[in-house]
Design a protein around this motif. Structure first.
Motif, mmCIF file in Angstrom:
data_model
loop_
_atom_site.group_PDB
_atom_site.id
_atom_site.type_symbol
_atom_site.label_atom_id
_atom_site.label_comp_id
_atom_site.label_asym_id
_atom_site.label_seq_id
_atom_site.Cartn_x
_atom_site.Cartn_y
_atom_site.Cartn_z
ATOM 1 N N THR A 138 34.311 42.119 35.349
ATOM 2 C CA THR A 138 35.203 41.004 35.749
ATOM 3 C C THR A 138 36.527 41.606 35.948
ATOM 4 O O THR A 138 37.862 40.929 36.024
ATOM 5 C CB THR A 138 35.600 40.254 34.469
ATOM 6 N N ARG A 139 36.480 42.825 36.421
ATOM 7 C CA ARG A 139 38.000 43.722 37.001
ATOM 8 C C ARG A 139 37.282 44.646 37.850
ATOM 9 O O ARG A 139 36.252 44.766 38.119
ATOM 10 C CB ARG A 139 38.512 44.489 35.715
ATOM 11 N N GLU A 260 48.180 40.187 33.177
ATOM 12 C CA GLU A 260 46.754 40.693 32.834
ATOM 13 C C GLU A 260 45.933 40.680 33.734
ATOM 14 O O GLU A 260 45.000 41.550 34.126
ATOM 15 C CB GLU A 260 46.160 40.351 31.494
ATOM 16 N N ALA A 261 45.643 39.374 34.260
ATOM 17 C CA ALA A 261 44.724 39.291 35.376
ATOM 18 C C ALA A 261 45.061 39.994 36.674
ATOM 19 O O ALA A 261 44.200 40.541 37.350
ATOM 20 C CB ALA A 261 44.740 37.786 35.703
ATOM 21 N N ILE A 262 46.124 39.992 36.899
ATOM 22 C CA ILE A 262 46.637 40.977 38.193
ATOM 23 C C ILE A 262 46.366 42.207 38.107
ATOM 24 O O ILE A 262 45.752 42.780 39.005
ATOM 25 C CB ILE A 262 48.119 40.791 38.513
ATOM 26 N N ALA A 263 46.798 43.052 36.737
ATOM 27 C CA ALA A 263 46.230 44.404 36.741
ATOM 28 C C ALA A 263 44.805 44.624 36.625
ATOM 29 O O ALA A 263 44.381 45.500 37.185
ATOM 30 C CB ALA A 263 46.902 44.527 35.252
ATOM 31 N N ALA A 264 44.074 43.818 36.078
ATOM 32 C CA ALA A 264 42.622 43.784 36.012
ATOM 33 C C ALA A 264 42.024 43.918 37.302
ATOM 34 O O ALA A 264 40.884 44.730 37.434
ATOM 35 C CB ALA A 264 42.052 42.896 34.766
ATOM 36 N N SER A 265 42.528 42.968 38.149
ATOM 37 C CA SER A 265 42.050 42.924 39.426
ATOM 38 C C SER A 265 42.080 44.133 40.369
ATOM 39 O O SER A 265 41.422 44.343 41.172
ATOM 40 C CB SER A 265 42.268 41.353 39.908
#
Length: 582
Positions: A138-139, A260-265
């Motif tokens: 998921t990342r 969080e979503a931006i950094a993980a992607s």
């Protein structure tokens, strides 16, 4: 799911273009393929095939690296002949079948009329057992510690038993991709970095993301500070072109939502952030720590179990007209050591032409910046993709290479310097990793630079940063010394000699041949508020205040004192000598 695109083709634009043989994946009974349809043959006498849906197949099952989050990868073929991969979680297939149907229809599946056909689709998917098994992620970035697979949006480079779930392709990550060729990028972007150290620094930073876990570095960031039209945003565009489109650049103000979503992607890649002035100082300090710490908030699943928090480790390139310390000062927040290490301030307005040293034939800096902007829009992403391809085949050697070269970088950078403090040592290590990334990319034939260019750019940048920091600290220490001397000179004659009186409490001050001792109350009188702690730290660092035990600012009085209470211990003669030498 896999890297199926030809060199230079944008993987986002090419979604679903591959051809798959339908008859190689026959559905389980009682379902059969009739032409371009899947039908069910009912047992009623005289009943013909009932249309269930257009052709699909269950290509593989999947679960995460911990064996949880099971599901099936469903491939849907639309009427125009394209295929789309749709990951369906087993939980949704059993608990939310209508949502599953909606997702499949959204990807082009055609379903027969009535509830019966929809029920058959769900039954078909539940009963279809594929032979292939994938690991879902998921990342973005490296999938696991073996670093044999790298996820970039919906594409996987390296080992192909990995499924990138939709979370890897959200926010700025949708702009990860490739256009043009490696040679085109080297010609229009890489070659323009030659003899432009700040551009080489920015590009080396962009390449550093995949190396961070191998170098045991948690976050690496540079903030380019300069006046409007100095070229700092061009540095972001050039760096972003290593991985994707210019739209990969995000505004600082946008990070307050979905960080969080931006950094993980963008894990193990690059997050470009523009216009630091537009984010509040309070949000900035939280954002810097969150990006650097690489750990999201803990959340609950629907069954009240704790979700695995998002994790990331990425490079950050930032720009703005003011520096980090100046921005934080707007809210009366002091720059902390952790922030100084994780987002290093770089002057981007000090070269021959703003951020540039040479214009490679352009009439002026504006024309040069415009040419780079156009280049970054026409060719991008190919060098980043090739970089991780090469790393995924050689990860066993990379950590050793990083360690060896980092030691050599440190030896060169610190030659003739006084020993570095903890902050400078950590910043130096980050510059070494950045340098190594650029040198590896050059060795892989991806930059068009000479060997040593990236290293020299990083060495010069660290030297400039360190020199500026030492100058700032020297000015600060001088201010503290002036205040302290003014107070002691005016009061030292009233201080009793250590051991000459019986201390019933803590006096405002004491003295002996080598030191003046000040109480906590006296110190706060000299340095009110937060300056008391700041002054103590700065003076201890300059060896102008004797430190106490275990990091304390106050030190026990010598044994000659009747009571060994703790006081600020100032080497008074040394303080005067230091002042005279300035």
């Amino acid at each position: 799911m896999t890297d199926n695109n030809a060199a230079g083709e944008d993987p986002v634009a090419a979604e679903g273009t591959r051809d798959m043989a339908v008859d190689a994946f026959a559905p389980p009974a009682p379902y059969e393929i009739f032409g371009n349809d899947i039908c069910v043959v009912e047992e009623k006498e005289g009943a013909g095939p009932l249309f269930v849906c257009s052709v699909l197949r269950v290509s593989a099952s999947f679960s995460d690296i911990n064996g949880k989050g099971w599901g099936k990868l469903v491939s849907v073929r639309t009427r125009d002949g394209n295929w789309h991969d749709v990951p369906i979680k087993s939980e949704d297939l059993h608990c939310s079948p209508r949502a599953v149907i909606g997702s499949l229809v959204n990807h082009g599946l055609e379903i027969g009329a009535g509830k019966k056909a929809a029920d058959h689709v769900v039954s078909l998917l539940r009963s279809w057992t594929p032979s292939s098994k994938l690991i879902s992620v998921t990342r973005g970035g490296w999938v696991d510690e073996s670093r044999s697979s790298f996820v970039m949006a919906d594409k996987v480079f390296g080992a192909q038993d990995v499924l990138a779930l939709p979370q890897t392709s959200q926010g700025p990550a949708v702009h990860l991709g490739a256009k043009g060729s490696i040679d085109e990028w080297k010609q229009s972007v890489g070659s323009k970095c030659i003899d432009n150290p700040l551009m080489q620094l920015a590009v080396s930073l962009a390449f550093s993301g995949p190396l961070l876990p191998m170098a045991s570095v948690e976050g690496l960031g540079l903030h380019f500070r300069g006046m409007s039209s100095s070229g700092k945003t061009t540095l972001l565009r050039v760096a972003a072109s290593v991985w994707g489109r210019p739209q990969l650049i995000t505004q600082w103000r946008a990070t307050s939502n979905g960080l969080e979503a931006i950094a993980a992607s963008l894990n193990n890649m690059l997050l470009p952030l523009d216009e630091i002035a537009e984010i509040s100082a309070k949000e900035l300090t939280n954002t810097i720590y969150m990006l650097a710490n690489g750990l999201g908030k803990a959340r609950m699943n629907r069954d009240t179990s704790i979700q695995e928090p998002s994790r990331w480790n990425l490079a950050v390139i930032s720009s703005g007209e003011i520096g980090i310390e100046e921005k934080l000062a707007e809210a009366r927040v002091r720059l902390m050591e952790g922030q100084e290490v994780r987002l290093v301030d770089i002057d981007a307005d000090c070269r021959n032409f703003g951020a540039f040293d040479t214009l490679h034939g352009a009439t002026n800096a504006a024309d040069f910046a415009d040419a780079l902007k156009a280049a970054a829009e026409s060719t991008y992403g190919t060098v980043g993709q090739e970089f991780v391809r090469r790393l995924s085949g050689a990860t066993g050697n990379i950590p050793q290479i990083i360690a060896t070269r980092a030691r050599a970088f440190k030896d060169t950078a610190t030659k003739g310097m006084n020993p570095l403090d903890a902050v400078a040592a950590r910043v130096l290590h980050r510059f070494s990793v950045l340098s190594i990334a650029g040198e590896l990319a050059t060795a892989f034939g991806l930059t068009g630079w000479q060997s040593g260019d990236s290293r020299n750019a990083a060495l010069a940048a660290f030297a400039d940063w360190h020199e500026g920091r030492v100058e700032d600290e020297s000015v600060s220490v001088s201010d503290y010394v002036d205040q302290l001397l003014a107070f002691i000179d005016g009061h030292v004659s009233s201080f009793a000699e250590v051991g000459s009186v019986d201390l019933g409490g803590t006096p405002p001050g004491l003295r002996d041949d080598r030191h003046v001792y000040l109480s906590k109350e006296t110190w706060h009188e000299v340095f009110p508020g937060v300056r008391a702690s700041e002054a103590a730290k700065a003076l201890i660092k300059a060896s102008l205040l004797a430190p106490g035990e275990r990091g304390r600012h106050l030190k026990k009085l010598p044994r000659a004192a009747s009571t060994r209470t703790r006081m600020y211990t100032v080497p008074y003669p040394g303080l005067k000598e230091w002042k005279a030498s300035q």
